[in-house]
Motif scaffolding. Structure first.
Motif, short mmCIF file in Angstrom:
data_model
loop_
_atom_site.label_atom_id
_atom_site.label_comp_id
_atom_site.label_asym_id
_atom_site.label_seq_id
_atom_site.Cartn_x
_atom_site.Cartn_y
_atom_site.Cartn_z
N THR A 15 0.81 -1.23 0.00
CA THR A 15 0.00 0.00 0.00
C THR A 15 0.84 1.27 0.00
OG1 THR A 15 -0.10 -0.05 2.42
CG2 THR A 15 -1.87 -1.16 1.22
N LEU A 16 2.16 1.13 0.05
CA LEU A 16 3.01 2.33 0.10
C LEU A 16 2.82 3.24 -1.11
CD1 LEU A 16 5.19 3.93 1.54
CD2 LEU A 16 6.91 2.51 0.37
N PRO A 17 2.76 2.70 -2.36
CA PRO A 17 2.53 3.61 -3.50
C PRO A 17 1.23 4.38 -3.42
CG PRO A 17 3.33 1.48 -4.26
CD PRO A 17 2.98 1.31 -2.81
N LEU A 18 0.24 3.84 -2.72
CA LEU A 18 -1.04 4.54 -2.60
C LEU A 18 -1.00 5.64 -1.55
CD1 LEU A 18 -3.39 1.39 -2.68
CD2 LEU A 18 -2.77 2.90 -4.59
N VAL A 19 -0.24 5.41 -0.49
CA VAL A 19 -0.18 6.36 0.61
C VAL A 19 0.90 7.42 0.39
CG1 VAL A 19 0.12 6.59 3.10
CG2 VAL A 19 -1.04 4.59 2.16
N ALA A 20 1.96 7.04 -0.31
CA ALA A 20 3.13 7.92 -0.44
C ALA A 20 2.81 9.30 -1.02
CB ALA A 20 4.20 7.22 -1.29
N PRO A 21 2.00 9.44 -2.08
CA PRO A 21 1.73 10.79 -2.60
C PRO A 21 1.09 11.72 -1.56
CG PRO A 21 1.07 9.14 -4.19
CD PRO A 21 1.40 8.40 -2.94
N SER A 22 0.13 11.21 -0.82
CA SER A 22 -0.52 12.05 0.19
C SER A 22 0.46 12.44 1.29
CB SER A 22 -1.72 11.31 0.80
OG SER A 22 -2.66 10.99 -0.19
N VAL A 23 1.27 11.48 1.74
CA VAL A 23 2.25 11.77 2.78
C VAL A 23 3.27 12.78 2.28
CG1 VAL A 23 4.06 10.79 4.22
CG2 VAL A 23 1.93 9.53 3.87
N LEU A 24 3.70 12.64 1.03
CA LEU A 24 4.68 13.56 0.45
C LEU A 24 4.12 14.98 0.37
CD1 LEU A 24 7.45 13.92 -0.85
CD2 LEU A 24 6.39 13.35 -3.05
N VAL A 25 2.86 15.09 -0.07
CA VAL A 25 2.24 16.41 -0.15
C VAL A 25 2.14 17.06 1.23
CG1 VAL A 25 0.08 17.62 -0.66
CG2 VAL A 25 0.97 15.94 -2.27
N LEU A 26 1.75 16.27 2.23
CA LEU A 26 1.66 16.81 3.59
C LEU A 26 3.01 17.25 4.12
CD1 LEU A 26 -0.90 14.35 5.24
CD2 LEU A 26 -1.26 16.76 4.70
N LEU A 27 4.05 16.46 3.85
CA LEU A 27 5.39 16.82 4.31
C LEU A 27 5.87 18.12 3.66
CD1 LEU A 27 7.19 13.36 4.44
CD2 LEU A 27 6.53 14.80 6.36
N VAL A 28 5.66 18.22 2.34
CA VAL A 28 6.07 19.45 1.65
C VAL A 28 5.28 20.64 2.16
CG1 VAL A 28 6.09 20.60 -0.61
CG2 VAL A 28 6.84 18.22 -0.41
N TRP A 29 3.98 20.43 2.36
CA TRP A 29 3.10 21.50 2.83
C TRP A 29 3.52 22.01 4.21
CZ3 TRP A 29 -1.15 21.03 6.54
CH2 TRP A 29 -1.93 22.18 6.62
N MET A 30 4.07 21.14 5.05
CA MET A 30 4.48 21.54 6.40
C MET A 30 5.94 21.97 6.47
SD MET A 30 2.57 18.78 8.88
CE MET A 30 3.34 17.36 8.08
N ILE A 31 6.82 21.22 5.79
CA ILE A 31 8.25 21.43 5.97
C ILE A 31 8.73 22.67 5.22
CG2 ILE A 31 10.53 20.46 5.45
CD1 ILE A 31 9.40 17.73 6.09
N VAL A 32 8.24 22.91 4.01
CA VAL A 32 8.72 24.05 3.22
C VAL A 32 8.44 25.39 3.92
CG1 VAL A 32 8.43 25.30 1.06
CG2 VAL A 32 8.67 22.82 1.03
N PRO A 33 7.21 25.67 4.37
CA PRO A 33 7.01 26.95 5.09
C PRO A 33 7.84 27.04 6.37
CG PRO A 33 4.91 26.02 4.40
CD PRO A 33 5.93 24.96 4.17
N LEU A 34 7.96 25.92 7.09
CA LEU A 34 8.75 25.94 8.31
C LEU A 34 10.22 26.22 8.01
CD1 LEU A 34 9.05 25.51 11.35
CD2 LEU A 34 9.25 23.05 10.91
N ALA A 35 10.75 25.58 6.97
CA ALA A 35 12.15 25.80 6.61
C ALA A 35 12.38 27.24 6.17
CB ALA A 35 12.55 24.83 5.50
#
Length: 295
Positions: A15-35
């Motif tokens: 199930t990793l290919p199904l979950v990975a896009p959503s997790v990646l979007v959330l990480l970018v959405w949180m980490i980029v503004p914080l960085a």
């Protein structure tokens, strides 16, 4: 056998290919503004003086920590959050008990009492400012005039109290929804047993209902605290942080530094300080809620 073979095939599905896009979007959405916030907080970056650039180190943090406005804003944040929490929990609990009773028009009354929570904060603040608390044309001024009393200029003489009233009005329905749902999950047999034993309404509230609501109240406090730390629209629309710094909380101070004084470095440093404080509060609240759940 067919069912077992189907279950084994299900276990082999990755199930990793199904979950990975959503997790990646959330990480970018949180980490980029914080960085970016962390980066700008250690830079000399003022929009009014583009030539002043370079690495500032901790200068922005030192400047903010030595600024009396920061400590006034933190105190205002504490007063605002604590006051609104107390009001919403107390009135939310009392209204939940009231609306759990059977009376004519209960569903219409529930709909009306919940309505303020679905009004946008900016619209609600404008209604309070221009229709209720206006010292000349407001309803409160008309009521005081009926009794021969002078009108109250709420946002000039009682600015913090005015903001507390507006935010409390918006968030009492949220506490009511959570606590009313919790009351309705209370076992009726327990209440009937207490009534048979001679418990009156006061004893029922303090010894049956309130202990049952302890977990729900903890959840309400945790959720509301996280939102109250970032109150902005109500202050921006009504007082603009004034008079002076009377209603400037930490979120509004960051707005002043970054978008009014154009000091992106200081505003970003204030944002980092707000993130640290919010995480400290969130960790404390989550541990408190966890202990309440375990008990």
């Amino acid at each position: 056998m067919a069912i077992n073979r189907f279950m084994q095939q299900r276990r082999r599905v990755n199930t990793l290919p199904l979950v990975a896009p959503s997790v990646l979007v959330l990480l970018v959405w949180m980490i980029v503004p914080l960085a970016m916030t962390l980066w700008f907080s250690v830079q000399r970056y003022n929009l009014l003086n583009p030539t002043l650039t370079g690495f500032a180190g901790l200068d922005n943090y030192v400047y903010l920590l030595n600024d009396p406005a920061l400590w006034r804003a933190m105190w205002n944040t504490l007063v605002l959050v604590g006051s609104v929490l107390a009001i919403t929990v107390v009135f939310g609990t009392l209204l939940a008990v009231l609306f759990d009773q059977h009376f004519p028009g209960r569903w219409a009354a529930r709909l009306l009492i919940i309505a303020p929570f679905f009004i946008m904060p900016t619209v609600g603040a404008l209604i309070w400012k221009n229709m209720l608390m206006h010292p000349v044309n407001g309803i409160f001024a008309w009521i005081t005039d009926l009794f021969g009393l002078p009108p109250v200029d709420w946002f000039a003489n009682l600015p913090m109290l005015s903001v507390i009233i507006i935010v409390s009005w918006q968030w009492i329905p949220f506490a009511l929804l959570i606590l009313l749902t919790a009351i309705q999950s209370l076992d009726n047999e327990q209440k009937e047993a207490a009534r048979i034993d001679g418990a009156g309404p006061v004893q029922m509230f303090f010894y049956i209902i309130l202990p049952h609501l302890r977990r729900s109240i903890s959840v309400v406090v945790m959720i509301e605290t996280i939102f109250f730390l970032t109150i902005f629209a109500e202050i921006y629309v009504t007082t603009s942080g004034g008079p002076g710094l009377a209603t400037t909380n930490l979120a509004f101070l960051i707005y002043i530094k970054a978008l009014l004084q154009f000091d992106i470095g200081a505003g970003s440093a204030g944002g980092v300080i707000a993130i640290v404080l919010a995480n400290i509060v969130a960790i404390f609240l989550m541990r408190t809620v966890a202990r309440t759940m375990d008990s």
